[in-house]
Design a protein around this motif. Sequence first.
Motif, PDB file in Angstrom:
ATOM      1  N   LEU A   1       0.945  -1.152   0.507  1.00 34.82           N
ATOM      2  CA  LEU A   1      -0.579   0.033   0.027  1.00 34.82           C
ATOM      3  C   LEU A   1       0.771   1.212  -0.039  1.00 34.82           C
ATOM      4  O   LEU A   1       0.733   2.240  -0.511  1.00 34.82           O
ATOM      5  N   ALA A   2       2.183   1.298   0.738  1.00 34.51           N
ATOM      6  CA  ALA A   2       2.533   2.401   1.079  1.00 34.51           C
ATOM      7  C   ALA A   2       3.705   2.431  -0.536  1.00 34.51           C
ATOM      8  O   ALA A   2       3.751   3.930  -0.550  1.00 34.51           O
ATOM      9  N   ALA A   3       3.613   1.450  -1.099  1.00 34.08           N
ATOM     10  CA  ALA A   3       4.756   1.644  -2.458  1.00 34.08           C
ATOM     11  C   ALA A   3       3.503   2.343  -3.764  1.00 34.08           C
ATOM     12  O   ALA A   3       3.812   2.584  -4.855  1.00 34.08           O
ATOM     13  N   ALA A   4       1.746   1.756  -3.099  1.00 34.31           N
ATOM     14  CA  ALA A   4       1.341   2.784  -4.136  1.00 34.31           C
ATOM     15  C   ALA A   4       0.844   3.723  -4.367  1.00 34.31           C
ATOM     16  O   ALA A   4       1.045   4.281  -5.382  1.00 34.31           O
ATOM     17  N   ILE A   5       0.724   4.157  -2.920  1.00 31.70           N
ATOM     18  CA  ILE A   5       1.208   5.670  -2.627  1.00 31.70           C
ATOM     19  C   ILE A   5       1.637   6.332  -2.734  1.00 31.70           C
ATOM     20  O   ILE A   5       1.397   7.156  -3.435  1.00 31.70           O
ATOM     21  N   ALA A   6       3.381   6.087  -2.919  1.00 29.17           N
ATOM     22  CA  ALA A   6       4.457   6.572  -2.879  1.00 29.17           C
ATOM     23  C   ALA A   6       4.209   6.710  -5.059  1.00 29.17           C
ATOM     24  O   ALA A   6       4.853   7.633  -5.547  1.00 29.17           O
ATOM     25  N   ALA A   7       3.891   5.349  -5.398  1.00 28.62           N
ATOM     26  CA  ALA A   7       3.555   5.089  -6.746  1.00 28.62           C
ATOM     27  C   ALA A   7       2.693   6.920  -7.277  1.00 28.62           C
ATOM     28  O   ALA A   7       3.444   7.152  -9.047  1.00 28.62           O
TER      29      ALA A   7
ATOM     30  N   LEU B   1       1.608   9.640  -6.317  1.00 26.16           N
ATOM     31  CA  LEU B   1       2.161  10.506  -5.993  1.00 26.16           C
ATOM     32  C   LEU B   1       2.878  11.582  -6.547  1.00 26.16           C
ATOM     33  O   LEU B   1       3.546  12.337  -7.174  1.00 26.16           O
ATOM     34  N   ALA B   2       4.118  10.436  -7.354  1.00 27.42           N
ATOM     35  CA  ALA B   2       5.018  10.308  -8.157  1.00 27.42           C
ATOM     36  C   ALA B   2       4.184  10.653  -9.518  1.00 27.42           C
ATOM     37  O   ALA B   2       5.178  11.573 -10.299  1.00 27.42           O
ATOM     38  N   ALA B   3       3.296  10.072 -10.075  1.00 29.46           N
ATOM     39  CA  ALA B   3       3.010  10.063 -10.533  1.00 29.46           C
ATOM     40  C   ALA B   3       1.848  11.504 -11.170  1.00 29.46           C
ATOM     41  O   ALA B   3       2.533  12.042 -12.497  1.00 29.46           O
ATOM     42  N   LEU B   4       1.711  12.293 -10.164  1.00 27.77           N
ATOM     43  CA  LEU B   4       1.138  13.389  -9.616  1.00 27.77           C
ATOM     44  C   LEU B   4       2.339  14.535  -9.783  1.00 27.77           C
ATOM     45  O   LEU B   4       2.075  15.446 -10.474  1.00 27.77           O
ATOM     46  N   ARG B   5       3.013  14.146  -9.265  1.00 28.60           N
ATOM     47  CA  ARG B   5       4.532  15.359  -9.535  1.00 28.60           C
ATOM     48  C   ARG B   5       5.252  15.167 -10.859  1.00 28.60           C
ATOM     49  O   ARG B   5       5.563  16.034 -11.800  1.00 28.60           O
TER      50      ARG B   5
END
Length: 63
Positions: free
Chosen positions: A51-57, A59-63
């Motif tokens: 779940l943490a990896a999915a959230i990080a991915a 957020l990285a896509a939004l950035r």
Amino acid sequence: MLATILLTIALIFVIALLAAAGAAKLARLDGASYPTALTRAAIAFTATLTLAAAIAAALAALR
């Protein structure tokens, strides 16, 4: 910046360990055997990290 990233990773690991410990404790209170409780703890740990990896991915896509 690097310190923030390392602290975030450490916090995620602590949260994952707490989730795993909670899952194992609840499994033992439910009457599960030690191997079953360990399996449930491993599943909770892995799910938290996933779940943490999915959230990080995301957020990285939004950035």
